[in-house]
Design an enzyme around this catalytic site. Structure first.
Site, short mmCIF file in Angstrom:
data_model
loop_
_atom_site.label_atom_id
_atom_site.label_comp_id
_atom_site.label_asym_id
_atom_site.label_seq_id
_atom_site.Cartn_x
_atom_site.Cartn_y
_atom_site.Cartn_z
N GLU A 106 -12.78 -5.99 6.78
CA GLU A 106 -11.64 -4.85 6.44
C GLU A 106 -11.30 -4.70 5.05
O GLU A 106 -10.87 -5.64 4.43
CB GLU A 106 -10.38 -5.47 7.46
CG GLU A 106 -9.19 -4.48 7.58
CD GLU A 106 -8.39 -4.30 6.42
OE1 GLU A 106 -8.54 -3.59 5.79
OE2 GLU A 106 -7.39 -5.45 6.34
N GLY A 113 -16.78 -7.07 -0.23
CA GLY A 113 -17.28 -6.97 1.10
C GLY A 113 -18.81 -6.64 1.29
O GLY A 113 -19.47 -7.09 1.85
N CYS A 158 -3.99 -2.03 1.60
CA CYS A 158 -5.31 -1.57 1.73
C CYS A 158 -4.79 0.07 2.45
O CYS A 158 -5.50 0.66 2.43
CB CYS A 158 -6.16 -2.11 2.74
SG CYS A 158 -5.39 -2.71 4.05
C1 UN1 Z 1 -3.50 -4.60 4.27
O1 UN1 Z 1 -3.01 -4.24 3.41
O2 UN1 Z 1 -4.77 -5.40 3.98
O3 UN1 Z 1 -0.70 -1.45 8.29
C2 UN1 Z 1 -3.07 -4.65 5.46
C3 UN1 Z 1 -0.09 -1.87 7.32
C4 UN1 Z 1 -0.15 -3.35 7.32
C5 UN1 Z 1 -1.22 -4.30 7.16
C6 UN1 Z 1 -2.10 -3.97 5.88
N1 UN1 Z 1 0.30 -3.58 8.93
O4 UN1 Z 1 0.22 -1.39 6.03
#
Ligand code: UN1
Length: 503
Positions: free
Chosen positions: A260, A243, A294
């Site tokens: 993101e 990023g 994430c």
């Molecule tokens: C990610 O890990 O990039 O909130 C997305 C969550 C999922 C999306 C994760 N709806 O864990």
């Protein structure tokens, strides 16, 4: 397996570029591996710069037509995409499990997330509304309207190879944008299958070329996209390291970026927490998807009154988790994505030991084919610098606190600011966590873990997480350009701020 691949339009060797149908690519061959076995599934011939040029030209041409389709009509096509995804949910979810090692319910859940996005976007297509203002001048009208922006570049990571595309692509579609998707080289098959299902609908409606897919190396295709002034918005999901590079390069050309990025998410377990709820929430957040979201839970702050008993329960829960075939019913723990990910996990464990962390559960690779590691609980007393890093693996650091304000401050002390949660039955503690001086993250939950967000809300986070917001709420605004319009229907030309200019 061959049947599954062919039902999804995949073959042993696949082209790496699609724009209104498959293009013939000639780049190096990249194999996609099943991380549960280490075996190759199928391969992709990468696209190159010439392919990129063909695609961007077509994406720009298609934009001229697509932007003039009324938004609710675009929404109707997105509704059909949702239906197509429903029809292929089982196959697509299964392929995802095979390609990225998610347990089947998560593979299917991810396709469901894309279906949910489609449903949301159908409604959104009738709600792309702007504000009206009162002009200070008589017989003048002021309002804002939102226009399609152009070609959107969508860069996605391996861990959500279907839904993160949908967060961006389906919103971009109703916004009137065309798009180029560059997926991770670690999950190219799911990307191709997803593209084929959705683009078939576009082609049937006469809009081939609105969606395109390019699978190529970062050094040529990725670089070209990021630096290309013909792409007004780059939406990138992945590591903070990526990023930083993408953000700086897009800023250099004054383009728009939606980032993101990583998270180092924490759960606070307050002294009055419902234990069972909290253990389940923490375990799903930290072990689900083998810690490769994430939003995965990486740090835990437990009140000193309950830290011993809670940790004991948690470790018992961890010790009961068996790794298994992601496709087998009941498996809770699948593999990491590849050997590099195992090495990264092992390097973090080595740091834990060197820095004095106490491993209560896990801490090693699992002796079986594929890329499995034991989910790990580390008790931290004092300082453990490695806990400030986002290791994309199931490692959970447990800290103890006595004052809630201190736990919140320590939760906020890391570079990233994506997701956060508190387990408590106390109204005051919950509200304190959500207050202006509470959690500094883009997502803050009470009695729910850090992962598994619904698409209706805006998704993203602050600080090194990049500040972008995708999916629901008013995230669509990032995919459109705003125009402020002032209309004079008076016979005079009064100027704002009382300025006179009489000629
Ligand atoms: C990610 O890990 O990039 O909130 C997305 C969550 C999922 C999306 C994760 N709806 O864990």
């Amino acid at each position: 397996m061959t049947d599954l691949l062919s039902r999804l339009g995949l073959s042993d060797v696949n082209n790496g570029a699609f724009c209104d149908g498959a293009m013939t690519t000639t780049g190096r061959i990249v194999e996609s591996f099943n991380p549960a076995t280490g075996e190759a599934i199928a391969s992709v011939r990468l696209a190159n710069l010439a392919d990129y040029e063909t695609i961007i030209t077509k994406a720009q041409e298609s934009f001229l037509k697509w932007r003039m389709v009324p938004a609710p009509k675009r929404g109707e096509i997105v509704r059909q995409i949702g239906e197509a995804l429903r029809e292929h949910k089982d196959d697509l979810g299964r392929l995802e499990s095979i390609e990225v090692g998610k347990v089947l319910s998560e593979g299917l859940g991810e396709v469901q997330e894309s279906i949910d996005m489609a449903d949301l976007c159908v409604g959104m297509s009738r709600q792309l509304s702007g504000l009206t203002m009162h002009s200070e001048r008589p017989q003048h009208r002021m309002y804002e309207q939102w226009h399609p922006m152009g070609v959107v570049g969508i860069i996605t990571a391996f861990n959500f190879p279907n839904a993160v595309w949908a967060w961006n692509a389906l919103v971009a579609l109703v916004a009137g944008d065309t798009m180029i998707w560059k997926p991770s080289l670690k999950a190219p098959l799911t990307a191709i299958a997803t593209h084929l299902i959705c683009d078939k609908v576009m082609q049937e409606n006469g809009f081939g070329g609105v969606m395109s897919l390019i699978i190529g190396d970062d050094v040529d295709v990725g670089s070209a996209m990021v630096d290309d002034r013909r792409i007004p918005l780059i939406s990138a999901t992945g590591s903070c390291r990526m990023g930083r590079i993408v953000g700086a390069r897009v800023a250099q050309r004054l383009g728009r970026c939606l980032l993101e990025l990583g998270g180092n998410n924490a759960i606070i377990v307050h002294k009055d927490a419902d234990f069972d709820l909290a253990v389940r929430g923490v375990a799903f957040g930290a072990v689900g998807t083998a810690g490769q979201r994430c939003t995965s839970t990486r740090r835990l702050f437990v009140h000193s009154d309950i830290v011993e008993s809670f940790t004991e329960k948690l470790v018992a829960a961890y010790d009961s988790i068996e790794a298994g075939d992601p496709l087998a019913e009941g498996t809770l723990l699948g593999p990491l994505i590849d050997e590099d990910a195992v090495k990264t996990y092992e390097a973090a464990i080595a740091k834990v030991k060197a820095q004095g962390g106490e491993i209560l559960s896990g801490g090693e690779r699992i002796d079986r084919p594929g890329f499995y590691v034991r989910p790990t609980v580390v008790r931290v007393r004092g300082d453990l610098p490695v806990a400030n890093e986002e290791t994309f693996a199931p490692i959970l650091y447990v800290f103890e606190y006595t004052e809630l304000a201190d736990a919140i401050a320590r939760q906020n002390s890391v570079d990233q600011g994506l997701s956060s949660a508190i387990f408590t039955d106390s109204f005051r503690a919950a509200e304190g966590f959500l207050a202006h001086n509470g959690s500094d993250c883009g997502i803050a939950n009470v009695n729910i873990g850090t992962s598994g967000a619904e698409i209706g809300g805006a998704f993203g986070g602050e600080k090194d997480t990049g500040g972008g917001r995708e999916a629901g709420s008013d995230s669509w605004k990032a995919y459109m350009r705003r125009q402020t319009c002032t209309l004079n229907w008076s016979p005079d030309l009064p100027l704002a701020q009382g300025v006179t200019f009489d000629i």
